[in-house]
Design a protein around this motif. Structure first.
Motif, PDB file in Angstrom:
ATOM      1  N   THR A   1     -55.963  33.789 -38.787  1.00  0.00           N
ATOM      2  CA  THR A   1     -56.619  32.673 -38.920  1.00  0.00           C
ATOM      3  C   THR A   1     -57.267  32.726 -37.815  1.00  0.00           C
ATOM      4  N   VAL A   2     -56.872  32.786 -36.723  1.00  0.00           N
ATOM      5  CA  VAL A   2     -57.756  32.705 -35.321  1.00  0.00           C
ATOM      6  C   VAL A   2     -58.427  33.793 -34.661  1.00  0.00           C
ATOM      7  N   TYR A   3     -57.972  35.280 -35.399  1.00  0.00           N
ATOM      8  CA  TYR A   3     -58.556  36.407 -34.701  1.00  0.00           C
ATOM      9  C   TYR A   3     -57.954  36.464 -33.316  1.00  0.00           C
ATOM     10  N   ALA A   4     -56.576  36.148 -33.195  1.00  0.00           N
ATOM     11  CA  ALA A   4     -56.135  36.170 -31.702  1.00  0.00           C
ATOM     12  C   ALA A   4     -55.764  37.522 -31.061  1.00  0.00           C
ATOM     13  N   ASP A   5     -55.925  37.538 -29.814  1.00  0.00           N
ATOM     14  CA  ASP A   5     -55.680  38.647 -29.184  1.00  0.00           C
ATOM     15  C   ASP A   5     -54.492  39.298 -29.001  1.00  0.00           C
ATOM     16  N   ASP A   6     -53.490  38.077 -28.652  1.00  0.00           N
ATOM     17  CA  ASP A   6     -52.251  38.548 -28.234  1.00  0.00           C
ATOM     18  C   ASP A   6     -51.058  37.231 -28.895  1.00  0.00           C
ATOM     19  N   LEU A   7     -49.891  37.738 -29.072  1.00  0.00           N
ATOM     20  CA  LEU A   7     -49.013  36.699 -29.573  1.00  0.00           C
ATOM     21  C   LEU A   7     -47.731  36.585 -29.018  1.00  0.00           C
ATOM     22  N   HIS A   8     -47.164  35.585 -28.722  1.00  0.00           N
ATOM     23  CA  HIS A   8     -45.990  35.313 -27.807  1.00  0.00           C
ATOM     24  C   HIS A   8     -44.977  34.480 -28.639  1.00  0.00           C
ATOM     25  N   LEU A   9     -43.702  35.058 -28.640  1.00  0.00           N
ATOM     26  CA  LEU A   9     -42.625  34.431 -29.241  1.00  0.00           C
ATOM     27  C   LEU A   9     -41.732  34.132 -28.360  1.00  0.00           C
ATOM     28  N   VAL A  10     -41.341  32.813 -28.043  1.00  0.00           N
ATOM     29  CA  VAL A  10     -40.162  32.370 -27.091  1.00  0.00           C
ATOM     30  C   VAL A  10     -38.990  32.205 -28.040  1.00  0.00           C
ATOM     31  N   SER A  11     -38.044  33.213 -27.771  1.00  0.00           N
ATOM     32  CA  SER A  11     -37.184  33.164 -28.975  1.00  0.00           C
ATOM     33  C   SER A  11     -35.641  33.713 -27.967  1.00  0.00           C
ATOM     34  N   ASP A  12     -34.506  32.657 -28.366  1.00  0.00           N
ATOM     35  CA  ASP A  12     -33.468  32.995 -27.693  1.00  0.00           C
ATOM     36  C   ASP A  12     -32.273  32.220 -28.325  1.00  0.00           C
ATOM     37  N   ARG A  13     -31.198  32.533 -28.467  1.00  0.00           N
ATOM     38  CA  ARG A  13     -29.959  31.715 -29.242  1.00  0.00           C
ATOM     39  C   ARG A  13     -29.779  30.319 -28.453  1.00  0.00           C
ATOM     40  N   GLU A  14     -30.187  30.585 -27.125  1.00  0.00           N
ATOM     41  CA  GLU A  14     -30.056  29.152 -26.264  1.00  0.00           C
ATOM     42  C   GLU A  14     -30.889  27.832 -26.677  1.00  0.00           C
ATOM     43  N   MET A  15     -32.046  28.556 -27.238  1.00  0.00           N
ATOM     44  CA  MET A  15     -33.113  27.400 -27.724  1.00  0.00           C
ATOM     45  C   MET A  15     -32.863  26.999 -28.976  1.00  0.00           C
ATOM     46  N   ALA A  16     -31.908  27.424 -29.668  1.00  0.00           N
ATOM     47  CA  ALA A  16     -31.651  26.633 -31.237  1.00  0.00           C
ATOM     48  C   ALA A  16     -31.522  25.136 -30.775  1.00  0.00           C
ATOM     49  N   ALA A  17     -31.704  24.574 -32.011  1.00  0.00           N
ATOM     50  CA  ALA A  17     -31.322  23.132 -32.221  1.00  0.00           C
ATOM     51  C   ALA A  17     -31.979  22.262 -31.257  1.00  0.00           C
ATOM     52  N   ALA A  18     -33.219  22.860 -30.578  1.00  0.00           N
ATOM     53  CA  ALA A  18     -33.768  21.855 -29.641  1.00  0.00           C
ATOM     54  C   ALA A  18     -34.584  20.721 -30.278  1.00  0.00           C
ATOM     55  N   ASP A  19     -34.571  19.405 -29.734  1.00  0.00           N
ATOM     56  CA  ASP A  19     -35.414  18.615 -30.052  1.00  0.00           C
ATOM     57  C   ASP A  19     -36.798  18.710 -29.231  1.00  0.00           C
ATOM     58  N   THR A  20     -37.629  17.699 -29.650  1.00  0.00           N
ATOM     59  CA  THR A  20     -39.160  17.872 -29.107  1.00  0.00           C
ATOM     60  C   THR A  20     -39.295  18.038 -27.726  1.00  0.00           C
ATOM     61  N   TRP A  21     -38.181  17.178 -26.751  1.00  0.00           N
ATOM     62  CA  TRP A  21     -38.370  17.452 -25.298  1.00  0.00           C
ATOM     63  C   TRP A  21     -37.802  18.834 -24.983  1.00  0.00           C
ATOM     64  N   ALA A  22     -36.734  19.193 -25.196  1.00  0.00           N
ATOM     65  CA  ALA A  22     -36.435  20.610 -25.140  1.00  0.00           C
ATOM     66  C   ALA A  22     -37.463  21.511 -25.315  1.00  0.00           C
ATOM     67  N   THR A  23     -38.009  21.264 -26.568  1.00  0.00           N
ATOM     68  CA  THR A  23     -39.211  22.258 -27.120  1.00  0.00           C
ATOM     69  C   THR A  23     -40.249  22.202 -26.044  1.00  0.00           C
TER      70      THR A  23
ATOM     71  N   ILE B   1     -38.884  33.537 -19.238  1.00  0.00           N
ATOM     72  CA  ILE B   1     -39.820  32.245 -18.812  1.00  0.00           C
ATOM     73  C   ILE B   1     -39.263  31.503 -17.870  1.00  0.00           C
ATOM     74  N   ASN B   2     -38.030  31.960 -17.101  1.00  0.00           N
ATOM     75  CA  ASN B   2     -37.545  31.336 -15.950  1.00  0.00           C
ATOM     76  C   ASN B   2     -37.188  29.832 -16.452  1.00  0.00           C
ATOM     77  N   VAL B   3     -36.224  29.524 -17.441  1.00  0.00           N
ATOM     78  CA  VAL B   3     -36.016  28.152 -17.596  1.00  0.00           C
ATOM     79  C   VAL B   3     -34.317  28.266 -17.434  1.00  0.00           C
ATOM     80  N   ASP B   4     -33.682  27.248 -17.085  1.00  0.00           N
ATOM     81  CA  ASP B   4     -32.271  27.000 -17.112  1.00  0.00           C
ATOM     82  C   ASP B   4     -31.603  26.433 -18.356  1.00  0.00           C
ATOM     83  N   PRO B   5     -30.878  27.086 -19.020  1.00  0.00           N
ATOM     84  CA  PRO B   5     -30.416  27.170 -20.207  1.00  0.00           C
ATOM     85  C   PRO B   5     -29.957  25.886 -20.460  1.00  0.00           C
TER      86      PRO B   5
END
Lengths: 294, 554
Positions: free
Chosen positions: A77-99, A227-231
């Motif tokens: 859609t945007v003809y992007a140059d690079d894609l980034h996925l932040v993905s980790d089991r620790e991140m599951a079930a996040a609300d908007t704040w944690a996201t 990404i250097n964040v505390d779980p």
């Protein structure tokens, strides 16, 4: 100009795609994941900026590995140059704040983008919080409900038209310094009024075709350590929102009684006509009853 | 000078004329922008269609686009016949000699495939000059400053200026009209063609037309099968389809109140065609187009200031009896226009590009083909109604018939003489009377019967693809009285008397006891041929970019 666009995978709520169980709960496994429809406007805004000013577009999402295809769609859609996925089991079930904490940390690993774009609301959460909260972490000027924008590279400013209170009837123009955070409104309309812009767009489309096919070569997957964040601050643990229960909204009861009439049934139709005529007759005189003639 | 986007050369329209101009500009290293209104080049285009490469032409399509024949064309046309028809009697002449006169090669083409192939090459080559090709962009008029043409205005983009503008925007050129170089007043200056593309497997084509892989056939039809309307029919073999169509003088269509789609059906269902069409007729696309009659409208000076016209926009469509050549002239003209500008510029007199272009059209022999001198000399006499009446009554008399019989052995040879074809007057004599008499006197009866049932107009319209610009009709009626615009009801190829699903309908309005015949217009089924621009009183423009009909075959 470096732009980062945030996107999310959501259940495909279109008729025929979405699947609910007997209790009215969404069946995630049976419903395909697609790019959040509102994110398209953020992507369009980034693309227009890139066509006019050049530069690089990165697309970022937080979610399970299955979101890779959503990123591919975003790339197309945007003809992007690079894609980034932040993905980790620790991140599951996040609300908007944690996201927001996760995404802002992700964005910071990409350097210092000039503009970050987000869409207005996701089709599943419908909160409209994630964009502004991410920006709260990044601490940039925030412009929401953007329907058109212009950037003055020399002055390092961004001028945007935005809906006041989300109302299409009231539009204001605001100006801010770059870098800035832009939330595109679904009313956002890209505008390409010069041949030069359209030719650039055509070049980008051509370049992207091959790139989108091998999109995984342009995709970086990062976990919380990268990404250097505390779980403790991400995922379920980092989410202050508590959802106690989810209830389906009951169907609104019909206020009036309806009778089905077969249009080929002449007698029944005659009854309808009589009923309509008498209803009109009860109101403001008989004149208007004649309107049905011919 | 205002602050407009500027390109050195601007080409409007990406058909063969525009493509040739753009490629030639690019060869000279001139920054060139090409603007096409269709979703893809070819999506707005219809041709019969045979494309020629003439031996005498300074530029041909495969000179400019190597590999054209292999990639973009259908079949080389190696057989060329004309059939004179009277009822079920047919006398056929082989015109392959005429077809091959001055011909390096000639191929059948389908425009969507051909023009879209050209589009990619044109974009690639013009992109290197700093320009490029854009589709979905409708140029709607000329931009003037202090009375002089400096650029164009568009529906989708801000105005663009250029040092030279080539209008290759087709038979209904809005730029030619804006410049005052063309009008749409006289029906006798135009032909209207309608066409069906018909599905047919390659082996059936090989079988029924007796052609090998690298061969193809063209058949022309004239005589009494078109209700006396001046014109004729054609059939060309493509790779795995056929192009079948009819072309008539617009004034004759109007005079006879003929329905173009019915005349086409008259050809499709004629017993002569049964041998080729068999009993498995599948129509893929119905289309129509206006064709300029170069004998009358080819501009001797197709330029005005920075604006040069090429192809149909300049009336450069040669249709003289069995000789039908349009695309090759558009290619030559497009290349000559670009070359003229490049040379004028190198002599530091770019303002002379137009006169230089007109001179080249003459010196390269193009104008002589488009406007044969013999026709001009004879026209006054030969197209006189009285003379036509006398000639026709002699031809149909016992004396005339005896003459035709006496000539029988030599008629085919006479038909093959190029200079005679160029002399043909625009009367019913060569189109109707002569072929009918030839068939009656010399013809043999066709034994086959036709089992072809062509689709009706509603199905034909239903089979087309449209992107309707809702609430923004591109044609409006200026005068809705039947006297002013009623001719469109029959003449429009997607309208018919007593048919409610077409563009034009006749209506009777009763007011205060009096009745008035009026015409109503719905542009949704429009195929953008331009017929109503000539025969009705309209404000006519093309739809916005990407909108309107989209031909898949063309």
């Amino acid at each position: 100009m470096h732009m980062v666009v945030l996107t999310k995978g959501v259940p495909d709520f279109r008729e025929g795609q979405v699947s609910f169980d007997e209790d009215g709960h969404l069946e995630r496994g049976k419903t395909p994941t697609v790019m959040n429809p509102n994110d398209r406007f953020a992507l369009e805004a980034a693309l227009q900026t890139r066509v006019r000013h050049g530069g690089r577009v990165s697309v970022m999402s937080m979610g399970p590995p299955g979101y890779k295809e959503v990123l591919q769609e975003a790339m197309e859609t945007v003809y992007a140059d690079d894609l980034h996925l932040v993905s980790d089991r620790e991140m599951a079930a996040a609300d908007t704040w944690a996201t927001a904490i996760t995404l802002s940390a992700g964005i910071e690993t990409l350097g210092e983008p000039d503009v970050v774009f987000a869409g207005f609301k996701t089709a599943d959460g419908e909160t409209g919080h994630t964009g502004p909260q991410t920006n709260w972490c990044l601490d940039m000027p925030l412009v929401t409900h953007v329907v058109s924008l212009d950037i003055d590279e020399e002055a390092g400013t961004l001028r945007a038209k935005r809906l006041v209170e989300g109302d299409i009837e009231e539009i204001e123009t605001v100006e801010t310094e770059l870098p800035a955070f832009v939330v595109a409104d679904p009313e956002f309309e890209p505008s390409y009024r010069t041949a030069g812009e359209r030719l650039t767009l055509k070049d980008l489309r051509e370049e992207t075709r091959a790139r989108a096919e091998n999109y995984e070569e342009h995709l970086t997957v990062r976990d919380h350590a990268d990404i250097n964040v505390d779980p403790d601050y991400i995922g379920l643990d980092g989410s202050p929102t508590i959802v106690s229960s989810v209830d389906p909204i009951p169907k609104a009861p019909a206020e009036r009684e309806a009778t089905m009439v077969d249009p080929d049934d002449t007698r029944a139709m005659q009854d309808v006509l009589t009923a309509m005529q008498s209803a009109v007759g009860d109101g403001d005189g008989g004149d208007t009853a004649a309107a049905g003639g011919d | 000078m205002s602050d407009y986007e500027h390109y050195e050369a601007l080409v409007v329209g990406a058909g063969p004329g525009g493509a040739a101009a753009a490629a030639t500009f690019a060869n000279y290293g001139i920054e060139t922008l090409v603007l096409e209104r269709g979703v893809e080049a070819g999506s707005k285009n219809v041709s019969g269609g045979l494309i020629y490469a003439e031996e005498s032409a300074p530029y041909t399509i495969d000179d400019l686009f190597p590999g054209f024949r292999e990639a973009a064309a259908e079949r080389p046309i190696t057989k060329y016949r004309i059939h004179n028809i009277a009822g079920d009697k047919v006398e056929s002449f082989d015109l392959t000699d005429l077809h091959e006169h001055d011909t390096e090669w000639s191929d059948s083409v389908l425009r969507r495939k051909m023009d879209s192939w050209l589009e990619d090459r044109v974009h690639e080559r013009t992109r290197e000059t700093g320009g490029g090709l854009l589709t979905g962009v409708h140029v709607n008029g000329l931009l003037r400053e202090e009375g002089r043409i400096v650029g164009v205005t568009l529906d989708e983009l801000d105005p663009i200026t250029a040092d030279i503008i080539v209008a290759a925007d087709g038979v209904n050129s809005e730029l030619a009209r804006d410049a005052g170089l063309m009008d749409w007043d006289e029906p006798d200056e135009w032909f209207q063609g309608v066409k069906a593309v018909v599905d047919m497997p390659e082996d059936a084509i090989a079988d029924r037309f007796d052609v090998a892989d690298d061969e193809g056939a063209a058949h022309l039809f004239s005589g009494d099968l078109f209700e006396g309307v001046r014109g004729g029919g054609f059939l060309y073999t493509n790779r795995d389809t056929l192009s079948l169509g009819t072309v008539f003088h617009l004034d004759s269509l109007v005079a006879e109140e003929a329905e173009p789609h019915e005349l086409l059906d008259g050809l499709l269902t004629h017993p002569l065609l049964a041998q080729w069409l068999g009993d498995d007729y599948t129509e893929l696309e119905y289309s129509a187009k206006l064709v300029p009659d170069s004998k009358k409208v080819a501009l001797r000076e197709p330029h005005f200031g920075r604006l040069l016209l090429v192809g149909d926009a300049a009336g450069q469509m040669q249709a003289q009896g069995p000789i039908i050549k349009g695309m090759n002239h558009a290619v030559t003209a497009g290349a000559l226009a670009a070359e003229s500008y490049a040379q004028a510029k190198s002599r530091n007199e770019p303002e002379k590009a137009g006169t230089r272009y007109a001179r080249k059209l003459r010196s390269e022999g193009v104008m002589k083909k488009l406007r044969p001198r013999g026709y001009e000399l004879l026209r006054g006499v030969a197209e006189d109604d009285g003379v036509t009446g006398v000639v026709d009554s002699v031809l149909t008399s016992a004396v005339g018939r005896a003459g035709i019989r006496a000539l029988s052995g030599r008629l085919e040879r006479l038909y093959n003489v190029p200079t005679l074809s160029a002399l043909m007057p625009d009367t019913r004599t060569p189109y109707v009377t002569l072929p009918t008499v030839i068939a009656e006197e010399l013809g043999t009866r066709v034994r086959e019967t036709s089992s072809v049932t062509p689709p009706d107009l509603e199905a034909r319209i239903g089979g087309l693809t449209y992107d309707t610009d809702i609430g923004n009709p591109h044609i409006t009626l200026r005068d809705e009285s039947f006297e002013a615009s009623g001719a469109a009801v029959a003449a429009c190829p997607v309208s018919a008397v007593d048919f409610g699903g077409g563009c034009y309908r006749e209506e009777v309005v009763r007011t205060n006891g009096s009745e008035e015949r009026v015409v109503s217009l719905d542009t949704q089924p429009c195929v953008e041929c331009g017929t109503c621009a000539v025969v009705a009183d309209t404000d006519w423009s093309h739809p916005r970019g990407d909108k309107g009909v989209e031909f898949k075959w063309g």
